[in-house]
Design a protein around this motif. Structure first.
Motif, PDB file in Angstrom:
ATOM      1  N   THR A   1      79.063  25.570  80.601  1.00  0.00           N
ATOM      2  CA  THR A   1      80.135  25.195  81.366  1.00  0.00           C
ATOM      3  C   THR A   1      80.294  26.550  82.263  1.00  0.00           C
ATOM      4  OG1 THR A   1      81.276  24.012  79.553  1.00  0.00           O
ATOM      5  CG2 THR A   1      82.506  25.182  81.431  1.00  0.00           C
ATOM      6  N   ILE A   2      80.473  26.236  83.630  1.00  0.00           N
ATOM      7  CA  ILE A   2      80.821  27.501  84.682  1.00  0.00           C
ATOM      8  C   ILE A   2      82.051  27.252  85.323  1.00  0.00           C
ATOM      9  CG2 ILE A   2      77.916  27.625  84.726  1.00  0.00           C
ATOM     10  CD1 ILE A   2      78.576  26.464  87.687  1.00  0.00           C
ATOM     11  N   GLU A   3      82.482  28.243  85.862  1.00  0.00           N
ATOM     12  CA  GLU A   3      83.622  28.409  87.159  1.00  0.00           C
ATOM     13  C   GLU A   3      82.857  28.217  88.351  1.00  0.00           C
ATOM     14  OE1 GLU A   3      86.039  31.820  86.588  1.00  0.00           O
ATOM     15  OE2 GLU A   3      86.524  31.408  84.570  1.00  0.00           O
ATOM     16  N   MET A   4      83.342  27.385  89.350  1.00  0.00           N
ATOM     17  CA  MET A   4      82.746  27.348  90.433  1.00  0.00           C
ATOM     18  C   MET A   4      83.793  27.199  91.780  1.00  0.00           C
ATOM     19  SD  MET A   4      79.939  24.412  91.368  1.00  0.00           S
ATOM     20  CE  MET A   4      81.278  23.083  90.927  1.00  0.00           C
ATOM     21  N   ASN A   5      83.793  27.818  92.848  1.00  0.00           N
ATOM     22  CA  ASN A   5      84.825  27.517  93.679  1.00  0.00           C
ATOM     23  C   ASN A   5      83.972  26.394  94.759  1.00  0.00           C
ATOM     24  OD1 ASN A   5      83.619  28.929  96.308  1.00  0.00           O
ATOM     25  ND2 ASN A   5      83.628  30.579  94.847  1.00  0.00           N
ATOM     26  N   LEU A   6      85.023  25.858  95.334  1.00  0.00           N
ATOM     27  CA  LEU A   6      84.648  24.681  96.350  1.00  0.00           C
ATOM     28  C   LEU A   6      84.762  25.515  97.913  1.00  0.00           C
ATOM     29  CD1 LEU A   6      86.789  21.706  94.891  1.00  0.00           C
ATOM     30  CD2 LEU A   6      84.219  22.420  94.245  1.00  0.00           C
ATOM     31  N   SER A   7      83.471  25.342  98.592  1.00  0.00           N
ATOM     32  CA  SER A   7      83.918  26.098  99.979  1.00  0.00           C
ATOM     33  C   SER A   7      83.066  25.204 100.869  1.00  0.00           C
ATOM     34  CB  SER A   7      83.371  27.403  99.852  1.00  0.00           C
ATOM     35  OG  SER A   7      81.903  27.312  99.388  1.00  0.00           O
ATOM     36  N   ASP A   8      83.252  25.624 102.241  1.00  0.00           N
ATOM     37  CA  ASP A   8      82.312  25.042 103.221  1.00  0.00           C
ATOM     38  C   ASP A   8      81.171  25.841 103.286  1.00  0.00           C
ATOM     39  OD1 ASP A   8      81.122  24.163 105.621  1.00  0.00           O
ATOM     40  OD2 ASP A   8      83.190  24.216 106.814  1.00  0.00           O
ATOM     41  N   ARG A   9      80.023  25.427 103.013  1.00  0.00           N
ATOM     42  CA  ARG A   9      78.746  26.196 103.125  1.00  0.00           C
ATOM     43  C   ARG A   9      77.827  25.259 104.080  1.00  0.00           C
ATOM     44  NH1 ARG A   9      76.868  29.753  99.641  1.00  0.00           N
ATOM     45  NH2 ARG A   9      74.812  28.864  99.672  1.00  0.00           N
ATOM     46  N   ARG A  10      78.172  24.572 104.989  1.00  0.00           N
ATOM     47  CA  ARG A  10      77.651  23.739 105.857  1.00  0.00           C
ATOM     48  C   ARG A  10      76.669  24.476 106.713  1.00  0.00           C
ATOM     49  NH1 ARG A  10      81.574  20.346 108.737  1.00  0.00           N
ATOM     50  NH2 ARG A  10      82.901  22.026 107.784  1.00  0.00           N
ATOM     51  N   GLY A  11      76.734  25.705 107.071  1.00  0.00           N
ATOM     52  CA  GLY A  11      75.754  26.436 107.613  1.00  0.00           C
ATOM     53  C   GLY A  11      74.600  27.071 106.847  1.00  0.00           C
ATOM     54  N   MET A  12      74.761  26.875 105.594  1.00  0.00           N
ATOM     55  CA  MET A  12      73.819  27.576 104.735  1.00  0.00           C
ATOM     56  C   MET A  12      72.614  26.652 104.237  1.00  0.00           C
ATOM     57  SD  MET A  12      75.244  30.481 104.336  1.00  0.00           S
ATOM     58  CE  MET A  12      76.949  31.221 104.491  1.00  0.00           C
ATOM     59  N   LEU A  13      71.497  27.407 103.834  1.00  0.00           N
ATOM     60  CA  LEU A  13      70.453  26.407 103.466  1.00  0.00           C
ATOM     61  C   LEU A  13      70.572  25.370 102.072  1.00  0.00           C
ATOM     62  CD1 LEU A  13      67.608  28.747 104.634  1.00  0.00           C
ATOM     63  CD2 LEU A  13      68.471  26.620 105.783  1.00  0.00           C
ATOM     64  N   PHE A  14      71.481  26.131 101.155  1.00  0.00           N
ATOM     65  CA  PHE A  14      71.431  25.539  99.910  1.00  0.00           C
ATOM     66  C   PHE A  14      72.990  25.256  99.714  1.00  0.00           C
ATOM     67  CE2 PHE A  14      68.250  28.787  99.864  1.00  0.00           C
ATOM     68  CZ  PHE A  14      67.352  27.904  98.935  1.00  0.00           C
ATOM     69  N   PRO A  15      73.367  24.000  99.285  1.00  0.00           N
ATOM     70  CA  PRO A  15      74.551  23.482  99.074  1.00  0.00           C
ATOM     71  C   PRO A  15      75.185  24.166  97.771  1.00  0.00           C
ATOM     72  CG  PRO A  15      73.045  22.003  98.357  1.00  0.00           C
ATOM     73  CD  PRO A  15      72.059  22.924  98.881  1.00  0.00           C
TER      74      PRO A  15
END
Length: 155
Positions: free
Chosen positions: A102-116
């Motif tokens: 189990t991890i914590e993860m934020n939701l963000s706009d990574r549209r310009g990044m190579l990795f989702p």
């Protein structure tokens, strides 16, 4: 002390609780938190508790996935460019290199990044170590990959 699993600077991961069978993740021990690219997100309440719904496209022919999760936290996050934004955090299961945790993860706009997905050091703690000179050490996950070990602990 148990031997840590070596990861490359990029790996295939899965988020089974969210219906994501596989996606490419950048492993970044310099980042504290993990982040997942979402195309859109919305807030709602389920049984009086705050939830977030979101759509994402993990790439590589996976199509669009719609998921929802309870809101774990909302925090200010500073990106590598020094820009601070308020982000929603969820807790979910990460399947990586035969391990599930189990991890914590934020939701963000990574549209310009190579990795989702960006995997930060809190998701890696006590289980993984990173060899930045290598990548995809654990191969491409099949869409229905099952983890070998279950580690349901973040801390």
């Amino acid at each position: 002390m148990a031997t840590k699993i070596v990861l490359g600077w990029r790996e295939w991961a899965a988020l089974p609780d969210l219906g994501v069978g596989r996606l490419r993740a950048k492993v970044d021990s310099g980042a504290r938190s993990s982040a997942l690219h979402v195309d859109t997100q919305w807030n709602f309440h389920e049984r009086g508790e705050p939830w977030v719904g979101f759509r994402l496209s993990p790439g590589h022919g996976a199509g669009m996935i719609e998921a929802a999760a309870p809101v774990f936290d909302v925090r200010e996050v500073t990106d590598s460019g020094g820009h601070c934004t308020r982000r929603v955090f969820v807790r979910t299961t990460l399947a990586l290199a035969g391990v599930e945790r189990t991890i914590e993860m934020n939701l963000s706009d990574r549209r310009g990044m190579l990795f989702p997905m960006l995997l930060g050091r809190t998701a890696l703690a006590r289980v993984f170590t990173v060899d930045p000179a290598r990548s995809f050490l654990h191969g491409r996950l099949p869409a229905n990959a099952a983890p070998v070990v279950s580690l349901k602990s973040l801390r």
